[in-house]
Enzyme design. Structure first.
Site, PDB file in Angstrom:
ATOM      1  N   SER A 155       0.720  -1.369  -0.020  1.00 48.82           N
ATOM      2  CA  SER A 155       0.065  -0.083  -0.160  1.00 48.82           C
ATOM      3  C   SER A 155       0.800   1.168  -0.193  1.00 48.82           C
ATOM      4  O   SER A 155       1.968   1.242   0.599  1.00 48.82           O
ATOM      5  CB  SER A 155      -0.864  -0.042   1.454  1.00 48.82           C
ATOM      6  N   TYR A 168      -2.101   0.231  10.582  1.00 47.28           N
ATOM      7  CA  TYR A 168      -2.058  -0.297   9.092  1.00 47.28           C
ATOM      8  C   TYR A 168      -0.750  -0.030   8.411  1.00 47.28           C
ATOM      9  O   TYR A 168      -0.179  -0.942   7.627  1.00 47.28           O
ATOM     10  CB  TYR A 168      -3.227   0.457   8.271  1.00 47.28           C
TER      11      TYR A 168
END
Length: 270
Positions: A155, A168
């Site tokens: 990501s 995250y």
């Protein structure tokens, strides 16, 4: 000059013809987009999701349109035992494994001091340890063949920090580190390990976020305006990057992360 069967792509034939690929998180979003493209490009697929049902639905549809062999398995990637069982079943059904795509993941966003131990573990166990469980289960088969491609879906959170998104980014930074470490570790044994870092992509998870906003359309437009290209990415755009990295066209690409975010992460400030 002699070349192995894996040395060069053949012009005019599907890019993954004769390959066996396992895709996690295959029941929706980026995972299902990768499955669709890989099937069109000639791969036989093992599709893994938290339960086998969504993976089977995707596989059944693809088998009808492409004629490729499809195997659906269910496993929680945070459980090494479940992963070992599922991947062994998939390899047995496919007759081998050339490609592993680690797409399974969950969003865990919050304030660091309000993050519970359970949320911390859930995030890292799925987004980081889950990928490692799958790679570890797949590696013996790949090493025995002297050939294998792994693509981890990381990501932009693994490159840039957005406040309020903890933990995250910790997991995604770790996933990029795992990619680089294993890519170097096994390079001389015929294994490549790369990752892709998508930005905002219109997945079911993104759509759920927009629908949770007071004005979904206004938030969608606001997010699009933040991107240099003024639009949100599509799952198939990530899938094409995965196809390149998983194919022999990328045979000299290893231990590398590819950003797919429309250029957003290169902007110094808004």
């Amino acid at each position: 000059m002699n070349t192995s069967a894996h040395d060069f792509a053949t012009t005019g034939r599907p890019r993954l013809q004769g390959k066996h690929a396992l895709i996690t998180g295959a029941g929706s979003g980026i995972g299902s987009a990768i499955a669709e493209l890989f099937a069109r490009e000639g791969a036989d697929l093992a599709l893994l999701d938290l339960t086998a049902a969504p993976a089977k639905a995707v596989g059944d549809a693809l088998m009808k349109t492409t004629g490729r062999r499809m195997v659906a398995v269910g496993a929680d990637v945070s459980s090494a035992t479940q992963v070992d069982t599922a991947i062994a079943e998939a390899i047995d059904a496919l007759g081998g494994l050339d490609i592993l795509i680690n797409c399974a993941g969950i969003n865990v966003f919050g304030d660091p001091l309000q993050t519970t131990e359970q949320d911390w573990r859930r995030c890292l166990d799925t987004n980081l340890a889950g990928a490692w469980h799958c790679i570890r289960a797949a590696l013996p088969t790949m090493l025995a063949a002297g050939y294998g491609h792994v693509v981890n879906i990381a990501s932009v959170h693994g490159h840039k920090i957005i406040p309020g998104a903890f933990p995250y980014p910790v997991a995604k930074h770790g996933l990029i580190g795992l990619t680089r470490s294993l890519g170097i570790e096994y390079a001389a044994r015929g294994i490549r390990v790369n990752s892709i870092s998508p930005g905002l992509i219109m997945t079911p998870a993104a759509e759920r976020y927009f629908q949770s906003c007071p004005d979904p359309e206004a938030e969608r437009l606001r997010q699009a305006e933040l991107l240099p290209c003024k639009r949100i990415g599509k799952p198939e755009e990530v899938a094409y990057a995965a196809l390149f990295l998983a194919s022999d066209e990328a045979r000299f690409v290893n231990a590398t992360d590819l950003l797919i975010d429309g250029g957003r992460s290169q902007i110094y400030h808004d």
